[in-house]
Design an enzyme around this catalytic site. Structure first.
Site, PDB file in Angstrom:
ATOM      1  N   SER A 162       0.749  -1.215  -0.116  1.00 12.96           N
ATOM      2  CA  SER A 162       0.114  -0.137  -0.054  1.00 12.96           C
ATOM      3  C   SER A 162       0.922   1.229  -0.158  1.00 12.96           C
ATOM      4  CB  SER A 162      -1.006  -0.137   1.287  1.00 12.96           C
ATOM      5  OG  SER A 162      -1.703   1.249   1.208  1.00 12.96           O
ATOM      6  N   TYR A 195      -5.332   7.617  -7.145  1.00 19.08           N
ATOM      7  CA  TYR A 195      -4.369   6.697  -6.680  1.00 19.08           C
ATOM      8  C   TYR A 195      -4.306   6.620  -5.127  1.00 19.08           C
ATOM      9  CZ  TYR A 195       0.332   4.819  -5.420  1.00 19.08           C
ATOM     10  OH  TYR A 195       1.242   4.176  -5.058  1.00 19.08           O
ATOM     11  N   LYS A 199      -5.148   3.410  -2.725  1.00 15.82           N
ATOM     12  CA  LYS A 199      -4.363   2.749  -1.421  1.00 15.82           C
ATOM     13  C   LYS A 199      -5.185   2.837  -0.358  1.00 15.82           C
ATOM     14  CE  LYS A 199      -1.424   1.410  -3.994  1.00 15.82           C
ATOM     15  NZ  LYS A 199      -0.604   0.198  -4.332  1.00 15.82           N
TER      16      LYS A 199
HETATM   17  N1  LIG Z   1       7.172   4.295  -5.850  1.00 15.62           N
HETATM   18  C1  LIG Z   1       6.787   5.089  -4.812  1.00 15.62           C
HETATM   19  O1  LIG Z   1       7.022   6.033  -4.428  1.00 15.62           O
HETATM   20  C2  LIG Z   1       5.645   3.981  -3.919  1.00 15.62           C
HETATM   21  C3  LIG Z   1       5.240   4.413  -2.771  1.00 15.62           C
HETATM   22  C4  LIG Z   1       4.406   3.885  -2.309  1.00 15.62           C
HETATM   23  C5  LIG Z   1       3.750   2.663  -2.614  1.00 15.62           C
HETATM   24  N2  LIG Z   1       4.135   2.318  -3.819  1.00 15.62           N
HETATM   25  C6  LIG Z   1       3.711   1.185  -4.416  1.00 15.62           C
HETATM   26  O2  LIG Z   1       4.533   0.241  -4.634  1.00 15.62           O
HETATM   27  C7  LIG Z   1       3.946  -0.790  -5.834  1.00 15.62           C
HETATM   28  C8  LIG Z   1       4.933  -0.865  -6.635  1.00 15.62           C
HETATM   29  O3  LIG Z   1       5.250   0.289  -7.565  1.00 15.62           O
HETATM   30  P1  LIG Z   1       6.423   0.802  -8.143  1.00 15.62           P
HETATM   31  O4  LIG Z   1       6.682   2.128  -7.407  1.00 15.62           O
HETATM   32  O5  LIG Z   1       7.489  -0.274  -7.980  1.00 15.62           O
HETATM   33  O6  LIG Z   1       6.188   1.204  -9.519  1.00 15.62           O
HETATM   34  P2  LIG Z   1       6.516   0.841 -10.989  1.00 15.62           P
HETATM   35  O7  LIG Z   1       7.857   0.801 -11.257  1.00 15.62           O
HETATM   36  O8  LIG Z   1       5.621   1.417 -11.951  1.00 15.62           O
HETATM   37  O9  LIG Z   1       6.024  -0.586 -11.065  1.00 15.62           O
HETATM   38  C9  LIG Z   1       4.851  -1.386 -11.013  1.00 15.62           C
HETATM   39  C10 LIG Z   1       4.628  -2.733 -11.512  1.00 15.62           C
HETATM   40  O10 LIG Z   1       3.537  -3.131 -11.543  1.00 15.62           O
HETATM   41  C11 LIG Z   1       3.031  -3.336 -12.703  1.00 15.62           C
HETATM   42  N3  LIG Z   1       1.669  -3.624 -13.213  1.00 15.62           N
HETATM   43  C12 LIG Z   1       0.992  -2.278 -13.486  1.00 15.62           C
HETATM   44  N4  LIG Z   1       0.015  -2.627 -13.926  1.00 15.62           N
HETATM   45  C13 LIG Z   1      -0.206  -3.884 -13.971  1.00 15.62           C
HETATM   46  C14 LIG Z   1      -1.175  -4.961 -14.608  1.00 15.62           C
HETATM   47  N5  LIG Z   1      -2.409  -4.520 -14.933  1.00 15.62           N
HETATM   48  N6  LIG Z   1      -1.021  -6.338 -14.128  1.00 15.62           N
HETATM   49  C15 LIG Z   1       0.195  -6.793 -13.673  1.00 15.62           C
HETATM   50  N7  LIG Z   1       1.103  -5.950 -13.010  1.00 15.62           N
HETATM   51  C16 LIG Z   1       1.001  -4.538 -13.435  1.00 15.62           C
HETATM   52  C17 LIG Z   1       3.972  -2.888 -13.595  1.00 15.62           C
HETATM   53  O11 LIG Z   1       4.290  -3.456 -14.951  1.00 15.62           O
HETATM   54  P3  LIG Z   1       4.741  -2.925 -16.287  1.00 15.62           P
HETATM   55  O12 LIG Z   1       6.129  -2.641 -16.191  1.00 15.62           O
HETATM   56  O13 LIG Z   1       4.314  -3.786 -17.319  1.00 15.62           O
HETATM   57  O14 LIG Z   1       3.902  -1.681 -16.268  1.00 15.62           O
HETATM   58  C18 LIG Z   1       5.139  -3.076 -12.680  1.00 15.62           C
HETATM   59  O15 LIG Z   1       6.064  -3.994 -12.734  1.00 15.62           O
HETATM   60  C19 LIG Z   1       2.660  -0.245  -6.045  1.00 15.62           C
HETATM   61  O16 LIG Z   1       1.761  -0.913  -5.557  1.00 15.62           O
HETATM   62  C20 LIG Z   1       2.734   1.165  -5.718  1.00 15.62           C
HETATM   63  O17 LIG Z   1       1.459   1.600  -5.446  1.00 15.62           O
HETATM   64  C21 LIG Z   1       5.117   2.807  -4.783  1.00 15.62           C
END
Ligand SMILES: NC(=O)c1ccc[n+]([C@@H]2O[C@H](COP(=O)([O-])OP(=O)(O)OC[C@H]3O[C@@H](n4cnc5c(N)ncnc54)[C@H](OP(=O)(O)O)[C@@H]3O)[C@@H](O)[C@H]2O)c1
Length: 318
Positions: A162, A195, A199
């Site tokens: 989350s 978004y 979450k």
């Molecule tokens: N980065 C931050 O600052 C942050 C902070 C708090 C929480 N989060 C959470 O962390 C998690 C990972 O995010 P991230 O920051 O690593 O972002 P990211 O680099 O965009 O990675 C997201 C991943 O989810 C995959 N994805 C997106 N849509 C999908 C779908 N329909 N089916 C299957 N896979 C899908 C993406 O695949 P593709 O590459 O094919 O698009 C990618 O592998 C998320 O839940 C996000 O809400 C992130």
């Protein structure tokens, strides 16, 4: 202030707990936090590591990269197809994963921060991907997680990624008779908050269902990795890019809380983890309030109707 302190001062502990003999699934592990968490799981000896990705080519590239940096044997990592914008894909993945001998960790990390209103499976796609399909997959795999607990006398983890932004939305939709119907109405949508709202929905659903899993042997927890460098902001504007430039953690540092949550003890069940520790007091004031409890029950009631339509009987897996 807590956010700035955490981003600028705190560094979550480097993961050292071993995952030897375990089967670990990480969704959205071709890039970002999921890929770095997968790299830790490989380094920490997972026996089977499944990269659940919507782009197989990107998943194979991640597998090669992880193998090269961890020297894990090529038989450990498998790349499986999973697209959370399609219930059929979620069901096919769950059916395949259910035939694994065991699942010790289901780390549901995949997510999107969409900037445009689009539908997937009849619901706004941020909600479909981050919430509906995330819990559809969780519920479909609960029987295997529970069976793993029983057969191997272990505590499998269902860990959902989350965010602290669950507290950055006013979420007026919770007062509507049907929260999901309200979120699907483009004319009333506040997309700036979509978004964070997705979450928050994750948090509310987990708090509603965690008590139902008490005694099942499965540990369900959820976490905040902090603001991290990743591809999540690909649809966002310059504001977030500038904020990340000054404040974001390296992706690997953020991924440590995913790994810590996947090995946390029973005290983490139903709880929020941040900076690699249980920090349940840091959930938002709304979540802790009486209204938050009412909202959690309401959201779960409507979500369970959607899940039952997607897969009849699935909520009985709780
Ligand atoms: N980065 C931050 O600052 C942050 C902070 C708090 C929480 N989060 C959470 O962390 C998690 C990972 O995010 P991230 O920051 O690593 O972002 P990211 O680099 O965009 O990675 C997201 C991943 O989810 C995959 N994805 C997106 N849509 C999908 C779908 N329909 N089916 C299957 N896979 C899908 C993406 O695949 P593709 O590459 O094919 O698009 C990618 O592998 C998320 O839940 C996000 O809400 C992130």
């Amino acid at each position: 202030m807590g956010f700035l302190y955490s981003q600028l001062v705190v560094k979550p502990a480097y993961p050292t707990t071993m995952f030897s003999g375990m089967t670990v699934i990480v969704t959205g592990s071709n890039t970002g936090l999921g890929k770095e968490a997968a790299r830790h799981f490989a380094r920490l000896g997972a026996s089977k590591l499944i990269l659940a990705v919507r782009n197989i080519k990107a998943g194979e590239a991640a597998k090669k990269d992880i193998e090269a940096t961890t020297q894990c044997p090529s038989s450990v990592i498998e790349v499986w197809s999973l697209d959370l914008s399609s219930y059929d894909s979620v069901k096919a993945f769950a059916s395949r994963a259910s035939s694994l001998p065991r699942i010790d960790v289901l780390c549901e990390n995949a997510g999107i921060a969409a900037s445009k209103f689009q539908l997937a499976e009849g619901h706004e796609r941020t909600i479909t991907v981050n919430v509906i399909s995330t819990f559809l997959l969780a519920l479909l795999l609960l029987p295997k997680l529970k069976a793993t607990a029983k057969e191997f006398k272990t505590e499998p983890h269902l860990t959902i990624v989350s965010s602290e932004v669950h507290g950055w939305t006013k979420f007026p939709e919770w007062k509507e008779p049907n929260v999901f119907k309200a979120l699907d109405d483009e004319s009333k949508s506040n997309f700036e908050e979509r978004y964070p709202t997705s979450k928050l929905l994750e948090v509310l659903v987990i708090r509603a269902i965690a008590p139902k899993l008490a005694g099942s042997g499965v540990i369900l927890n959820y976490l905040n990795p902090g603001l991290c460098h990743s591809e999540l902001s690909r649809e966002a504007g310059w504001g977030l890019t500038i904020m990340k430039f000054f404040l974001a953690r390296p992706t690997e540092v953020g991924s440590r809380t995913l790994v810590a949550s996947a090995s946390a003890g029973p005290e983490s069940h139903g709880k929020y983890m941040s900076d690699a520790k249980v920090e349940d007091d840091n959930v938002s004031p709304f979540v802790k309030s009486e209204d938050g409890k009412k909202a959690a029950d309401k959201v779960w009631s409507k979500l369970s109707e959607i899940l039952e339509r997607a897969q009849p009987g699935v909520t009985k897996n709780l």
